[in-house]
Design an enzyme around this catalytic site. Structure first.
Site, PDB file in Angstrom:
ATOM      1  N   LYS A  53     -31.882  -0.980 -26.513  1.00  0.00           N
ATOM      2  CA  LYS A  53     -33.103  -0.644 -25.948  1.00  0.00           C
ATOM      3  C   LYS A  53     -32.821   0.604 -25.313  1.00  0.00           C
ATOM      4  O   LYS A  53     -33.522   1.600 -25.350  1.00  0.00           O
ATOM      5  CB  LYS A  53     -33.615  -1.856 -25.356  1.00  0.00           C
ATOM      6  CG  LYS A  53     -34.316  -2.976 -25.985  1.00  0.00           C
ATOM      7  CD  LYS A  53     -34.562  -4.240 -25.023  1.00  0.00           C
ATOM      8  CE  LYS A  53     -35.028  -5.220 -25.763  1.00  0.00           C
ATOM      9  NZ  LYS A  53     -35.410  -6.390 -25.191  1.00  0.00           N
ATOM     10  N   GLN A  97     -34.580  -8.695 -19.023  1.00  0.00           N
ATOM     11  CA  GLN A  97     -34.316  -9.461 -20.326  1.00  0.00           C
ATOM     12  C   GLN A  97     -34.203 -10.916 -20.049  1.00  0.00           C
ATOM     13  O   GLN A  97     -33.467 -11.410 -19.108  1.00  0.00           O
ATOM     14  CB  GLN A  97     -32.891  -8.906 -20.925  1.00  0.00           C
ATOM     15  CG  GLN A  97     -32.137  -9.330 -22.043  1.00  0.00           C
ATOM     16  CD  GLN A  97     -33.079  -9.015 -23.302  1.00  0.00           C
ATOM     17  OE1 GLN A  97     -33.395  -7.559 -23.288  1.00  0.00           O
ATOM     18  NE2 GLN A  97     -33.231  -9.740 -24.306  1.00  0.00           N
ATOM     19  N   ASP A 120     -43.223  -5.618 -21.474  1.00  0.00           N
ATOM     20  CA  ASP A 120     -43.019  -6.301 -22.328  1.00  0.00           C
ATOM     21  C   ASP A 120     -44.229  -7.077 -22.700  1.00  0.00           C
ATOM     22  O   ASP A 120     -44.292  -7.860 -23.717  1.00  0.00           O
ATOM     23  CB  ASP A 120     -41.999  -7.565 -21.809  1.00  0.00           C
ATOM     24  CG  ASP A 120     -40.681  -7.504 -22.337  1.00  0.00           C
ATOM     25  OD1 ASP A 120     -40.637  -6.889 -23.598  1.00  0.00           O
ATOM     26  OD2 ASP A 120     -39.564  -8.018 -21.953  1.00  0.00           O
TER      27      ASP A 120
END
Ligand code: NDP
Length: 287
Positions: A53, A97, A120
């Protein structure tokens, strides 16, 4: 019939090129899009995802910050980092994460992220906005799947879509996005009776269970479009999806491979969400 392969690598590369142009335009106007990624612990798969990412951000000209902490970090310390990033004007997107170490409550941590930086799309207010048809951020994986279906010109209005897997990060938002696009959606889970009955009626099958090769060609309607979200590792250490690719591709009209399908799209859509967040910051500044 041998299915057309939906190439997530090629499509994600095109999306990342567009992201780079939008990032350059924003930077020229004084807003360099910035993403912060927080990783707690040393889960090897998470380390790879986070590195990918951050590398994708840098390649597209975004500012990125990777914060890595030991698994012994307390939840309070993590919340303090999230609050600091919420207040940092150079950061437009924050990603924690998952999974987090067992002593942390992922819900509390996600809720601490400012909703307008929740790239997200997991914050409850973003889930609510998606559910009510006014999404601020679309969760990256289902968003990427929608882009794939769009790029393949798959008709969604009136289509019968079956989603196997009902998680908050993939299955449920996937269902909402497909439903908003006019599909008739069924969400299956581990308790679903006669799963194959459902899948055999579907024009579009999205599989996100984490069960290697659980859907095979015998469960599909001829000509179905098959999207395999699963990422599993075989005993030999190779990656495989939740779909038995070889048998499914003989029945489907189009199918995503693993690797090279949904995975790269997820990262591309994270960049898109970060750009969208930065564009909203610029728009707010101009008003
Ligand atoms: P979760 O474990 O959170 O959810 C799995 C879902 O699948 C649950 O709803 C579960 O049902 C359902 N399920 C499990 N077994 C069966 C079964 N035999 N029949 C029907 N349904 C079943 O998984 P995630 O959604 O987080 O991830 C799913 C997969 O997608 C994983 O392989 C993951 O690695 C991958 N993934 C890939 C991404 C990408 O970028 N390509 C991004 C995110 C995830 P129940 O609700 O009853 O428990």
């Amino acid at each position: 019939m041998t299915a057309r392969v939906i190439d997530g690598v090629a499509l994600s590369a095109r999306i990342r090129e567009e992201v780079a142009l939008r990032a350059a335009a924003l930077t020229a106007q004084g807003v360099r899009p910035g993403l912060a990624v927080i990783l707690v612990g040393i889960d090897p798969a998470s380390q790879v995802y986070v590195r990918n990412k951050v590398a994708a951000c840098e390649k597209a000209g975004l500012h990125s910050v990777m914060e890595q902490y030991p698994a012994t970090m307390t939840q309070q310390e993590l919340l303090e980092r999230v609050h600091a990033l919420n207040a940092d004007p150079a950061i437009h997107g924050i990603l924690v994460q998952l999974p987090l170490p067992k002593h942390m409550d992922p819900h509390q941590v996600i809720e601490a992220i400012a909703a307008q930086k929740d790239v997200d799309g997991f914050h409850v207010s973003n889930a609510g906005l998606l559910m009510t048809g006014k999404p601020l951020f679309r969760p990256c994986t289902p968003y990427g799947v929608m882009k794939m279906l769009e790029a393949e010109n798959v008709p969604l209005r009136g289509a019968v879509a079956v989603i196997i897997g009902a998680s908050n990060i993939v299955g449920k938002p996937m269902a909402l996005l497909l439903q908003s696009a006019g599909a008739t959606v069924t969400i299956c889970n581990s308790k679903t009776r006669d799963l194959a009955w459902h899948t055999r009626h579907a024009d579009i099958v999205v599989v996100a269970t984490g069960r290697p090769r659980m859907v095979d060609g015998s469960m599909l309607k001829p000509g179905a479009v098959v999207i395999d979200v699963g990422i599993n590792r075989t005993a030999e250490g190779k990656l495989c999806g939740d779909v038995d690719y070889e048998s499914a591709r003989e029945v489907a009209s189009a199918i995503t491979p693993v690797p090279g399908g949904v995975g790269p799209m997820t990262i591309a859509m994270l960049l898109v969400n970060t750009i969208e967040a930065a564009e909203r910051t610029l728009a707010a500044r101009q008003h």
